[in-house]
Design a protein around this motif. Structure first.
Motif, PDB file in Angstrom:
ATOM      1  N   THR A  67       0.543  -1.239   0.500  1.00 54.41           N
ATOM      2  CA  THR A  67       0.288  -0.501   0.329  1.00 54.41           C
ATOM      3  C   THR A  67       0.411   1.018   0.011  1.00 54.41           C
ATOM      4  O   THR A  67       2.043   0.873   0.495  1.00 54.41           O
ATOM      5  N   LEU A  68       0.491   2.655  -0.632  1.00 55.30           N
ATOM      6  CA  LEU A  68       1.480   4.173  -0.614  1.00 55.30           C
ATOM      7  C   LEU A  68       0.421   4.319   0.857  1.00 55.30           C
ATOM      8  O   LEU A  68      -0.453   4.450   1.289  1.00 55.30           O
ATOM      9  N   THR A  69       1.677   4.480   1.673  1.00 56.23           N
ATOM     10  CA  THR A  69       0.874   6.287   2.700  1.00 56.23           C
ATOM     11  C   THR A  69       2.358   6.799   2.806  1.00 56.23           C
ATOM     12  O   THR A  69       2.716   6.645   2.347  1.00 56.23           O
ATOM     13  N   GLU A  70       1.282   7.507   3.559  1.00 62.71           N
ATOM     14  CA  GLU A  70       2.120   8.756   4.475  1.00 62.71           C
ATOM     15  C   GLU A  70       2.969   9.505   5.179  1.00 62.71           C
ATOM     16  O   GLU A  70       2.249   8.922   6.100  1.00 62.71           O
ATOM     17  N   LEU A  71       4.289   9.025   5.429  1.00 64.94           N
ATOM     18  CA  LEU A  71       4.897   9.087   6.758  1.00 64.94           C
ATOM     19  C   LEU A  71       5.861  10.271   7.033  1.00 64.94           C
ATOM     20  O   LEU A  71       6.218  10.727   5.431  1.00 64.94           O
ATOM     21  N   PRO A  72       6.347  11.060   8.502  1.00 64.22           N
ATOM     22  CA  PRO A  72       6.766  11.966   8.493  1.00 64.22           C
ATOM     23  C   PRO A  72       7.854  11.941   8.073  1.00 64.22           C
ATOM     24  O   PRO A  72       8.179  10.401   8.825  1.00 64.22           O
ATOM     25  N   ASP A  73       9.269  12.399   8.057  1.00 63.30           N
ATOM     26  CA  ASP A  73      10.568  12.295   7.710  1.00 63.30           C
ATOM     27  C   ASP A  73      11.153  12.339   9.447  1.00 63.30           C
ATOM     28  O   ASP A  73      10.161  13.107  10.083  1.00 63.30           O
ATOM     29  N   CYS A  74      11.909  11.490   9.472  1.00 64.88           N
ATOM     30  CA  CYS A  74      12.945  10.859  10.953  1.00 64.88           C
ATOM     31  C   CYS A  74      13.692  12.258  11.144  1.00 64.88           C
ATOM     32  O   CYS A  74      14.127  12.892  10.301  1.00 64.88           O
ATOM     33  N   PRO A  75      13.513  13.596  12.210  1.00 67.53           N
ATOM     34  CA  PRO A  75      13.788  14.282  12.671  1.00 67.53           C
ATOM     35  C   PRO A  75      15.474  14.488  12.918  1.00 67.53           C
ATOM     36  O   PRO A  75      16.398  15.153  12.973  1.00 67.53           O
ATOM     37  N   TYR A  76      16.228  12.869  12.729  1.00 67.83           N
ATOM     38  CA  TYR A  76      17.225  12.852  13.403  1.00 67.83           C
ATOM     39  C   TYR A  76      18.395  13.237  11.909  1.00 67.83           C
ATOM     40  O   TYR A  76      18.252  13.025  11.218  1.00 67.83           O
ATOM     41  N   ARG A  77      19.485  13.832  13.215  1.00 66.15           N
ATOM     42  CA  ARG A  77      20.726  14.736  11.818  1.00 66.15           C
ATOM     43  C   ARG A  77      21.961  13.168  12.553  1.00 66.15           C
ATOM     44  O   ARG A  77      22.166  12.801  13.587  1.00 66.15           O
ATOM     45  N   GLY A  78      22.733  13.063  11.251  1.00 63.45           N
ATOM     46  CA  GLY A  78      23.844  11.866  12.143  1.00 63.45           C
ATOM     47  C   GLY A  78      25.302  12.992  12.537  1.00 63.45           C
ATOM     48  O   GLY A  78      24.852  14.102  13.118  1.00 63.45           O
ATOM     49  N   PRO A  79      25.869  12.235  12.989  1.00 69.23           N
ATOM     50  CA  PRO A  79      26.871  12.925  14.031  1.00 69.23           C
ATOM     51  C   PRO A  79      27.141  12.799  13.072  1.00 69.23           C
ATOM     52  O   PRO A  79      27.960  13.682  11.795  1.00 69.23           O
ATOM     53  N   ARG A  80      28.292  14.798  13.849  1.00 68.73           N
ATOM     54  CA  ARG A  80      29.234  15.490  13.502  1.00 68.73           C
ATOM     55  C   ARG A  80      30.509  14.945  12.677  1.00 68.73           C
ATOM     56  O   ARG A  80      30.379  13.908  13.355  1.00 68.73           O
ATOM     57  N   PRO A  81      31.452  15.619  12.053  1.00 69.09           N
ATOM     58  CA  PRO A  81      31.086  17.498  11.566  1.00 69.09           C
ATOM     59  C   PRO A  81      30.141  17.867  10.595  1.00 69.09           C
ATOM     60  O   PRO A  81      29.788  18.638  10.031  1.00 69.09           O
ATOM     61  N   ASP A  82      29.953  16.544   9.569  1.00 66.18           N
ATOM     62  CA  ASP A  82      29.036  16.731   8.710  1.00 66.18           C
ATOM     63  C   ASP A  82      28.072  16.196   8.619  1.00 66.18           C
ATOM     64  O   ASP A  82      27.770  14.773   8.221  1.00 66.18           O
ATOM     65  N   PRO A  83      26.174  16.033   9.319  1.00 66.69           N
ATOM     66  CA  PRO A  83      25.637  15.850   9.838  1.00 66.69           C
ATOM     67  C   PRO A  83      24.773  15.531   8.679  1.00 66.69           C
ATOM     68  O   PRO A  83      23.958  16.929   7.873  1.00 66.69           O
ATOM     69  N   GLU A  84      24.081  14.167   8.557  1.00 64.57           N
ATOM     70  CA  GLU A  84      23.177  13.786   7.048  1.00 64.57           C
ATOM     71  C   GLU A  84      22.528  13.696   7.911  1.00 64.57           C
ATOM     72  O   GLU A  84      21.423  13.077   9.017  1.00 64.57           O
ATOM     73  N   ALA A  85      20.675  14.198   7.031  1.00 66.38           N
ATOM     74  CA  ALA A  85      19.336  13.685   7.447  1.00 66.38           C
ATOM     75  C   ALA A  85      19.041  12.528   7.373  1.00 66.38           C
ATOM     76  O   ALA A  85      19.868  11.238   6.361  1.00 66.38           O
ATOM     77  N   CYS A  86      18.292  11.471   8.629  1.00 65.75           N
ATOM     78  CA  CYS A  86      17.813  10.359   8.316  1.00 65.75           C
ATOM     79  C   CYS A  86      17.129  10.281   7.237  1.00 65.75           C
ATOM     80  O   CYS A  86      16.230  11.017   6.816  1.00 65.75           O
ATOM     81  N   ALA A  87      17.241   9.148   6.485  1.00 59.95           N
ATOM     82  CA  ALA A  87      16.337   9.038   4.864  1.00 59.95           C
ATOM     83  C   ALA A  87      15.026   8.508   5.176  1.00 59.95           C
ATOM     84  O   ALA A  87      14.729   8.021   4.719  1.00 59.95           O
ATOM     85  N   LEU A  88      14.774   8.151   6.706  1.00 55.77           N
ATOM     86  CA  LEU A  88      13.820   7.159   7.268  1.00 55.77           C
ATOM     87  C   LEU A  88      12.699   7.712   7.454  1.00 55.77           C
ATOM     88  O   LEU A  88      12.446   9.201   7.348  1.00 55.77           O
ATOM     89  N   PHE A  89      12.181   6.944   7.551  1.00 59.05           N
ATOM     90  CA  PHE A  89      10.500   8.019   8.674  1.00 59.05           C
ATOM     91  C   PHE A  89      10.159   7.820   9.771  1.00 59.05           C
ATOM     92  O   PHE A  89      11.541   7.504  10.565  1.00 59.05           O
ATOM     93  N   ALA A  90       9.762   8.759  10.498  1.00 61.31           N
ATOM     94  CA  ALA A  90       9.695   9.394  12.014  1.00 61.31           C
ATOM     95  C   ALA A  90       9.758   8.515  12.627  1.00 61.31           C
ATOM     96  O   ALA A  90       8.432   7.233  12.196  1.00 61.31           O
ATOM     97  N   SER A  91       9.561   8.046  13.448  1.00 65.37           N
ATOM     98  CA  SER A  91       9.638   6.495  14.648  1.00 65.37           C
ATOM     99  C   SER A  91      10.030   5.107  13.928  1.00 65.37           C
ATOM    100  O   SER A  91       9.331   4.023  14.452  1.00 65.37           O
ATOM    101  N   HIS A  92      10.980   5.440  12.984  1.00 68.35           N
ATOM    102  CA  HIS A  92      11.156   4.173  12.105  1.00 68.35           C
ATOM    103  C   HIS A  92      11.764   2.857  13.170  1.00 68.35           C
ATOM    104  O   HIS A  92      12.332   3.382  14.113  1.00 68.35           O
ATOM    105  N   PRO A  93      11.619   1.854  12.843  1.00 67.67           N
ATOM    106  CA  PRO A  93      12.347   0.447  13.739  1.00 67.67           C
ATOM    107  C   PRO A  93      13.701   0.755  13.325  1.00 67.67           C
ATOM    108  O   PRO A  93      14.012   0.653  12.868  1.00 67.67           O
ATOM    109  N   GLY A  94      14.782   0.107  14.594  1.00 67.37           N
ATOM    110  CA  GLY A  94      16.247   0.374  13.770  1.00 67.37           C
ATOM    111  C   GLY A  94      16.978   1.349  14.182  1.00 67.37           C
ATOM    112  O   GLY A  94      16.346   2.580  14.242  1.00 67.37           O
ATOM    113  N   PRO A  95      17.763   1.620  13.327  1.00 68.35           N
ATOM    114  CA  PRO A  95      19.454   2.547  12.965  1.00 68.35           C
ATOM    115  C   PRO A  95      18.510   3.547  12.236  1.00 68.35           C
ATOM    116  O   PRO A  95      17.834   2.903  11.420  1.00 68.35           O
ATOM    117  N   HIS A  96      18.888   4.449  12.014  1.00 75.73           N
ATOM    118  CA  HIS A  96      19.029   5.940  11.065  1.00 75.73           C
ATOM    119  C   HIS A  96      19.339   5.253   9.595  1.00 75.73           C
ATOM    120  O   HIS A  96      20.780   4.199  10.262  1.00 75.73           O
TER     121      HIS A  96
END
Length: 113
Positions: A67-96
């Protein structure tokens, strides 16, 4: 780094038509690849619409029913110095996403054309 799930599914004609409407192609030949870490239970998810807008449109499946479903983006960013946004959805199971290995085949865990 954790391995990424290798599950994939071919999409039904009805779901392909819905996605085709978004792509401007009435019958795209699509296969969805799971974006999450390796897992054996629950649903698989593949990002479909990632055009810098939230919520993102995701394909969700268990066994062969997708099925298709809309999910908000995961708000977390990766470790510094060059933080990368998590490409998954908010409250996803497992690691970013930045903690996951890409599979040997070239894909980002999303829909392939």
């Amino acid at each position: 780094m954790k391995p990424r799930c290798t599950a994939s599914t071919s999409l039904t004609l009805q779901l392909r038509a819905t996605i085709g409407h978004h792509l401007g192609d009435p019958t795209p030949d699509l296969v969805a690849h799971c974006s999450l870490d390796e897992h054996t239970e629950d649903h698989h998810f593949a990002a479909f619409d990632v055009l810098d807008q939230s919520p993102t449109l995701w394909i969700r499946w268990h066994d062969t029913e997708a099925t298709l479903t809309e999910l908000p983006d995961c708000p977390y960013r990766g470790p510094r110095p060059d933080p990368e946004a998590c490409a998954l959805f908010a409250s996803h199971p497992g690691p970013h996403a930045w903690s996951l290995q890409l599979p040997s085949r070239a894909r980002e865990g999303s829909v392939s054309l």
